[in-house]
Design a protein around this motif. Structure first.
Motif, PDB file in Angstrom:
ATOM      1  N   LEU A   1      50.467  49.002  36.910  1.00  7.51           N
ATOM      2  CA  LEU A   1      50.420  50.413  37.279  1.00  7.51           C
ATOM      3  C   LEU A   1      49.641  50.594  38.580  1.00  7.51           C
ATOM      4  CD1 LEU A   1      51.006  53.363  36.744  1.00  7.51           C
ATOM      5  CD2 LEU A   1      48.983  53.432  35.253  1.00  7.51           C
ATOM      6  N   ALA A   2      48.557  49.862  38.739  1.00 10.61           N
ATOM      7  CA  ALA A   2      47.783  49.945  39.984  1.00 10.61           C
ATOM      8  C   ALA A   2      48.636  49.509  41.179  1.00 10.61           C
ATOM      9  CB  ALA A   2      46.537  49.071  39.884  1.00 10.61           C
ATOM     10  N   GLU A   3      49.407  48.437  40.991  1.00  7.52           N
ATOM     11  CA  GLU A   3      50.248  47.967  42.082  1.00  7.52           C
ATOM     12  C   GLU A   3      51.366  48.962  42.395  1.00  7.52           C
ATOM     13  OE1 GLU A   3      49.693  45.563  44.063  1.00  7.52           O
ATOM     14  OE2 GLU A   3      47.936  44.865  42.985  1.00  7.52           O
ATOM     15  N   LEU A   4      51.898  49.599  41.361  1.00 10.87           N
ATOM     16  CA  LEU A   4      52.912  50.628  41.583  1.00 10.87           C
ATOM     17  C   LEU A   4      52.355  51.739  42.477  1.00 10.87           C
ATOM     18  CD1 LEU A   4      55.198  52.236  38.874  1.00 10.87           C
ATOM     19  CD2 LEU A   4      53.961  53.669  40.482  1.00 10.87           C
ATOM     20  N   ILE A   5      51.141  52.180  42.181  1.00  7.19           N
ATOM     21  CA  ILE A   5      50.537  53.259  42.974  1.00  7.19           C
ATOM     22  C   ILE A   5      50.284  52.788  44.402  1.00  7.19           C
ATOM     23  CG2 ILE A   5      48.533  54.788  43.179  1.00  7.19           C
ATOM     24  CD1 ILE A   5      48.313  54.590  40.064  1.00  7.19           C
ATOM     25  N   LEU A   6      49.728  51.585  44.557  1.00  3.58           N
ATOM     26  CA  LEU A   6      49.443  51.070  45.898  1.00  3.58           C
ATOM     27  C   LEU A   6      50.717  50.932  46.728  1.00  3.58           C
ATOM     28  CD1 LEU A   6      46.804  48.290  45.177  1.00  3.58           C
ATOM     29  CD2 LEU A   6      46.430  50.365  46.517  1.00  3.58           C
ATOM     30  N   GLU A   7      51.798  50.508  46.077  1.00  5.56           N
ATOM     31  CA  GLU A   7      53.041  50.246  46.800  1.00  5.56           C
ATOM     32  C   GLU A   7      53.787  51.533  47.138  1.00  5.56           C
ATOM     33  OE1 GLU A   7      56.259  47.989  48.452  1.00  5.56           O
ATOM     34  OE2 GLU A   7      54.168  47.518  48.001  1.00  5.56           O
ATOM     35  N   TYR A   8      53.850  52.440  46.195  1.00  4.05           N
ATOM     36  CA  TYR A   8      54.736  53.583  46.356  1.00  4.05           C
ATOM     37  C   TYR A   8      54.022  54.915  46.581  1.00  4.05           C
ATOM     38  CZ  TYR A   8      58.146  50.202  44.724  1.00  4.05           C
ATOM     39  OH  TYR A   8      58.927  49.083  44.604  1.00  4.05           O
ATOM     40  N   ARG A   9      52.725  54.958  46.314  1.00  4.01           N
ATOM     41  CA  ARG A   9      51.970  56.192  46.560  1.00  4.01           C
ATOM     42  C   ARG A   9      50.638  55.828  47.224  1.00  4.01           C
ATOM     43  NH1 ARG A   9      53.311  57.400  41.054  1.00  4.01           N
ATOM     44  NH2 ARG A   9      51.127  57.637  40.466  1.00  4.01           N
ATOM     45  N   PRO A  10      50.687  55.224  48.430  1.00  8.25           N
ATOM     46  CA  PRO A  10      49.467  54.699  49.052  1.00  8.25           C
ATOM     47  C   PRO A  10      48.400  55.766  49.305  1.00  8.25           C
ATOM     48  CG  PRO A  10      51.303  54.728  50.606  1.00  8.25           C
ATOM     49  CD  PRO A  10      51.883  54.989  49.258  1.00  8.25           C
ATOM     50  N   ALA A  11      48.797  57.027  49.374  1.00  6.47           N
ATOM     51  CA  ALA A  11      47.793  58.081  49.574  1.00  6.47           C
ATOM     52  C   ALA A  11      46.858  58.182  48.373  1.00  6.47           C
ATOM     53  CB  ALA A  11      48.488  59.424  49.821  1.00  6.47           C
ATOM     54  N   GLU A  12      47.293  57.649  47.226  1.00 10.71           N
ATOM     55  CA  GLU A  12      46.480  57.713  46.007  1.00 10.71           C
ATOM     56  C   GLU A  12      45.734  56.399  45.782  1.00 10.71           C
ATOM     57  OE1 GLU A  12      48.922  58.973  42.715  1.00 10.71           O
ATOM     58  OE2 GLU A  12      50.076  60.339  43.999  1.00 10.71           O
ATOM     59  N   LYS A  13      45.281  55.780  46.876  1.00  3.02           N
ATOM     60  CA  LYS A  13      44.663  54.460  46.761  1.00  3.02           C
ATOM     61  C   LYS A  13      43.411  54.479  45.889  1.00  3.02           C
ATOM     62  CE  LYS A  13      42.222  55.024  51.179  1.00  3.02           C
ATOM     63  NZ  LYS A  13      42.088  54.516  52.561  1.00  3.02           N
ATOM     64  N   ALA A  14      42.661  55.568  45.910  1.00  2.00           N
ATOM     65  CA  ALA A  14      41.450  55.621  45.079  1.00  2.00           C
ATOM     66  C   ALA A  14      41.818  55.514  43.603  1.00  2.00           C
ATOM     67  CB  ALA A  14      40.686  56.910  45.355  1.00  2.00           C
ATOM     68  N   GLN A  15      42.887  56.204  43.215  1.00  2.00           N
ATOM     69  CA  GLN A  15      43.337  56.116  41.827  1.00  2.00           C
ATOM     70  C   GLN A  15      43.794  54.696  41.508  1.00  2.00           C
ATOM     71  OE1 GLN A  15      46.667  58.609  40.821  1.00  2.00           O
ATOM     72  NE2 GLN A  15      46.865  57.764  38.755  1.00  2.00           N
ATOM     73  N   ALA A  16      44.491  54.068  42.468  1.00  2.00           N
ATOM     74  CA  ALA A  16      44.969  52.705  42.238  1.00  2.00           C
ATOM     75  C   ALA A  16      43.812  51.746  42.017  1.00  2.00           C
ATOM     76  CB  ALA A  16      45.810  52.251  43.429  1.00  2.00           C
ATOM     77  N   ILE A  17      42.775  51.877  42.824  1.00  2.00           N
ATOM     78  CA  ILE A  17      41.621  50.987  42.661  1.00  2.00           C
ATOM     79  C   ILE A  17      40.943  51.232  41.321  1.00  2.00           C
ATOM     80  CG2 ILE A  17      39.370  50.358  43.610  1.00  2.00           C
ATOM     81  CD1 ILE A  17      41.816  49.424  45.251  1.00  2.00           C
ATOM     82  N   ALA A  18      40.876  52.501  40.908  1.00  2.00           N
ATOM     83  CA  ALA A  18      40.273  52.810  39.609  1.00  2.00           C
ATOM     84  C   ALA A  18      41.077  52.166  38.483  1.00  2.00           C
ATOM     85  CB  ALA A  18      40.193  54.325  39.419  1.00  2.00           C
ATOM     86  N   VAL A  19      42.399  52.181  38.612  1.00  2.00           N
ATOM     87  CA  VAL A  19      43.241  51.560  37.588  1.00  2.00           C
ATOM     88  C   VAL A  19      43.063  50.045  37.600  1.00  2.00           C
ATOM     89  CG1 VAL A  19      45.622  51.203  36.823  1.00  2.00           C
ATOM     90  CG2 VAL A  19      44.892  53.450  37.616  1.00  2.00           C
ATOM     91  N   LEU A  20      42.939  49.434  38.800  1.00  2.00           N
ATOM     92  CA  LEU A  20      42.668  47.996  38.864  1.00  2.00           C
ATOM     93  C   LEU A  20      41.351  47.663  38.176  1.00  2.00           C
ATOM     94  CD1 LEU A  20      43.659  46.636  42.407  1.00  2.00           C
ATOM     95  CD2 LEU A  20      44.528  45.886  40.190  1.00  2.00           C
ATOM     96  N   GLU A  21      40.338  48.482  38.404  1.00  2.00           N
ATOM     97  CA  GLU A  21      39.047  48.263  37.735  1.00  2.00           C
ATOM     98  C   GLU A  21      39.214  48.343  36.219  1.00  2.00           C
ATOM     99  OE1 GLU A  21      36.414  47.231  39.125  1.00  2.00           O
ATOM    100  OE2 GLU A  21      36.081  48.121  41.114  1.00  2.00           O
ATOM    101  N   ARG A  22      40.045  49.282  35.773  1.00  2.00           N
ATOM    102  CA  ARG A  22      40.277  49.406  34.331  1.00  2.00           C
ATOM    103  C   ARG A  22      40.994  48.166  33.802  1.00  2.00           C
ATOM    104  NH1 ARG A  22      42.442  54.924  31.339  1.00  2.00           N
ATOM    105  NH2 ARG A  22      42.161  54.175  29.187  1.00  2.00           N
ATOM    106  N   ALA A  23      41.934  47.639  34.590  1.00  2.00           N
ATOM    107  CA  ALA A  23      42.635  46.431  34.169  1.00  2.00           C
ATOM    108  C   ALA A  23      41.683  45.248  34.071  1.00  2.00           C
ATOM    109  CB  ALA A  23      43.760  46.118  35.166  1.00  2.00           C
ATOM    110  N   ILE A  24      40.756  45.152  35.029  1.00  2.00           N
ATOM    111  CA  ILE A  24      39.768  44.068  35.002  1.00  2.00           C
ATOM    112  C   ILE A  24      38.899  44.188  33.771  1.00  2.00           C
ATOM    113  CG2 ILE A  24      37.704  43.182  36.156  1.00  2.00           C
ATOM    114  CD1 ILE A  24      39.142  43.868  38.819  1.00  2.00           C
ATOM    115  N   ALA A  25      38.458  45.409  33.491  1.00  2.00           N
ATOM    116  CA  ALA A  25      37.618  45.635  32.309  1.00  2.00           C
ATOM    117  C   ALA A  25      38.362  45.265  31.032  1.00  2.00           C
ATOM    118  CB  ALA A  25      37.163  47.089  32.261  1.00  2.00           C
ATOM    119  N   ALA A  26      39.696  45.427  31.043  1.00  2.00           N
ATOM    120  CA  ALA A  26      40.497  45.098  29.874  1.00  2.00           C
ATOM    121  C   ALA A  26      40.843  43.616  29.809  1.00  2.00           C
ATOM    122  CB  ALA A  26      41.777  45.924  29.870  1.00  2.00           C
TER     123      ALA A  26
END
Length: 604
Positions: free
Chosen positions: A139-164
């Motif tokens: 999901l983080a990669e989807l946001i980074l690739e297709y909605r780059p303006a939402e990069k902060a959200q993408a990084i937050a999702v990557l952090e959540r993936a790491i935590a998981a």
């Protein structure tokens, strides 16, 4: 040192249990490494496929998921991606977390059906909320690739993936932090995340770290660590890992240099889909690192790398095709490769593409577009492009208003950097008093000498001429002969003709008719009209060689066609006396001579 490129494959974990027993050691090549393989952890033992299918058709979500997985990976059944996607959809409708993860992945990359980004995001969020770490990573990669303006959200999702616990998310966030393109760089944390992912067996992280170490990033680890990481990634079947390992062997980093082993690894990488492997192998062949240079094989491999998407390969293929390296010169074939590389910012390709466009070598003449590409390369301080751009800018060609002041500044800057062609151009302008530059013959001669000292053949010829004439500089016949010889050896036809004169006449040296004839013929083979004229007259008179009217006619005719009108009188005199058989032979000789003409070396 070769710049490394992002990893290009993802290793899919295999199933355990009865389905796993049917599977080969599978490496699934992917166009890039952004999206995580959806099933990192092995599933538990399952029943034989027919029983599994019966359970799935009866509505069991777990069985539906495993049937979908079997079809997706070709485990025990023929691979059938549309069927896999349908079974994942049926299990996902029952909120099966793994099925949601797999379905989100297939919708994301358009596997087994059309790409469906809203559907992918919905499935991945649902899977993530049910504890699927890989779903958050994708999901983080989807946001980074297709909605780059939402990069902060993408990084937050990557952090959540790491935590998981998503290993690949550690790799992806590590890269993001090291490269600093999406968020501010944080190399220390980025490398820490990459090391965590590498130590947990993530091949892309292993390869990426190995590449950082190759580039001299000491914070990424020692050369020995880099070699070990490249070996691990290569052993896992990651194409980019094999490519990195080849570079360690090629450059002898933490291991003895072994060009043959490097070539083997590059080839393996290429066969697994890593186009840079083909490019590295092409460069080895061109530079003779496997023995004698093999330009034909280098050209073939560069074209293969380019055709498989490698932009450096497009740059190399375009250059070799344009310049006729490793095969015939082919501007038409070169143009699409040069266009790809030029668009990607390769200054060398921009220069060659501009040369094609300015001269109409592969289509209509397009001087304005040529000047556009030259100016792009000038912005990167490309010497040859600067020389070309300034030359035409000075006189207002290519749709530009004449700007001799800017042209002089550009040429002077490159001349000051010891670029021979720019030094030669500046010398010509000073010699002629061109474009507002005051005529300054001593300064011009000085620049001709500097160009000669930097290997410029025409500069050496001009400097030799002034030394011989004693104009603007003290006469020095011995030095003149030295520079004529230098220019001749570098393929300058003017100088070759002068060397022939000196050796025929014995000007300051013992006469050597045989050596003189050799230089005369080399000049003639380049289409130098004076040399063709002299040879034609010698064949006509039988001077220094047996008289041969047909050969005399062919040389004189070619000299006349190239622009030496004075050859016409002798040609007509001989032509009137040729019998039909001699005339036919003369025409054949003319065609042969014209076909043999070539340029030994082109100064930029």
């Amino acid at each position: 040192m070769h710049a490394f490129r992002p990893a290009r494959a993802v290793v899919l974990a295999l199933l355990s249990g009865s389905l796993a027993a049917m599977a080969p050691a599978l490496v699934q090549a992917r166009p890039d490494d952004r999206f995580s393989a959806p099933h990192d952890a092995p599933v538990g033992p399952v029943a034989a496929f027919p029983e599994l299918l019966r359970q799935a058709e009866a509505g069991e979500a777990g069985a539906q998921f495993q049937v979908g997985l079997a079809y997706q990976l070709g485990l025990g059944v023929a691979r059938d991606l549309p069927a896999a996607r349908q079974w994942f959809e049926r299990a996902a409708a029952q909120q099966h977390s793994r099925a949601l993860t797999g379905l989100g992945f297939m919708r994301l990359i358009g596997q087994g059906g059309p790409q469906d980004l809203p559907g992918a995001e919905q499935a991945l969020r649902q899977a993530g909320e049910r504890g699927e770490a890989t779903a958050w990573a994708n999901l983080a990669e989807l946001i980074l690739e297709y909605r780059p303006a939402e990069k902060a959200q993408a990084i937050a999702v990557l952090e959540r993936a790491i935590a998981a616990g998503a290993v690949n998310a550690r790799y992806r966030l590590g890269r993001v932090l090291v490269e600093g393109r999406v968020v501010d760089a944080d190399e220390a944390r980025g490398i820490a995340l990459l090391n965590e992912a590498a130590d947990q067996g993530n091949p892309p992280a292993q390869s990426y770290l190995a590449g950082l170490i190759l580039e001299g990033n000491a914070a990424a680890g020692t050369p020995e660590r880099g070699l070990d990481l490249a070996r691990q990634a290569g052993k896992a079947g990651l194409a980019e890992g094999l490519n990195q390992l080849g570079l360690y062997h090629l450059h002898g980093i933490a291991t003895p240099r072994d060009a043959a082993q490097a070539a083997t690894l590059f080839r393996q990488a290429g066969e697994l889909g890593n186009s840079t492997g083909w490019l590295n192998l092409a460069e080895m062949h061109e530079t003779g690192q496997l023995g004698q240079p093999d330009e034909a094989e280098a050209r073939r491999l560069a074209i293969r790398a380019a055709d498989e998407g490698d932009l450096r390969g497009a740059d190399m293929a375009g250059r070799m095709l344009f310049r006729g390296v490793g095969g015939p010169r082919d501007p038409f074939a070169a143009r699409p490769y040069l266009e790809q590389a030029a668009e990607a910012g390769f200054a060398n390709a921009q220069n060659y593409l501009a040369m094609i466009l300015f001269n109409g070598l592969a289509g209509p003449v397009e001087p304005a577009v040529a000047m556009y590409w030259w100016e792009k390369a000038v912005a990167q301080d490309h010497p040859a492009a600067t020389n070309n751009f300034a030359t035409y800018l000075a006189t207002g060609q290519g749709g530009r208003a004449a700007d001799p002041a800017r042209a002089r500044a550009l040429i002077t800057r490159q001349a000051g950097k010891d670029y021979g062609p720019a030094q030669f151009r500046l010398a010509l302008w000073l010699e002629q008093g061109w474009g507002g530059i005051a005529k300054d013959l001593p300064a011009a001669i000085g620049w001709f000498r500097r160009a000669a000292e930097n290997g410029h053949a025409a500069g050496a010829f001009k400097y030799a001429g002034y030394l011989e004439a004693g104009e603007g500089i003290a006469a020095d016949p011995s030095a003149a002969r030295h520079w004529y010889a230098i220019a001749s050896g570098r393929g300058n036809a003017d100088a070759q003709f002068q060397m022939a004169r000196i050796l025929f006449n014995g000007d300051g040296v013992p006469a050597d008719p045989a050596a003189a004839d050799g230089w005369l013929r080399r000049a003639a083979r380049q289409g130098y009209p004076h040399a063709l004229l002299v040879l034609g007259e010698q064949y006509a008179r039988g001077e220094g060689r047996a008289a041969d009217p047909a050969m005399a006619w062919a040389h004189l005719r070619l000299a006349e066609e190239i622009g030496m009108a004075e050859a016409g009188g002798g040609r007509r005199f001989i032509e009137a006396r040729l019998v039909p058989a001699e005339r036919a032979r003369a025409i054949a000789l003319l065609q042969q001579l014209a076909g043999d003409i070539r340029r030994e070396r082109e100064d930029e």
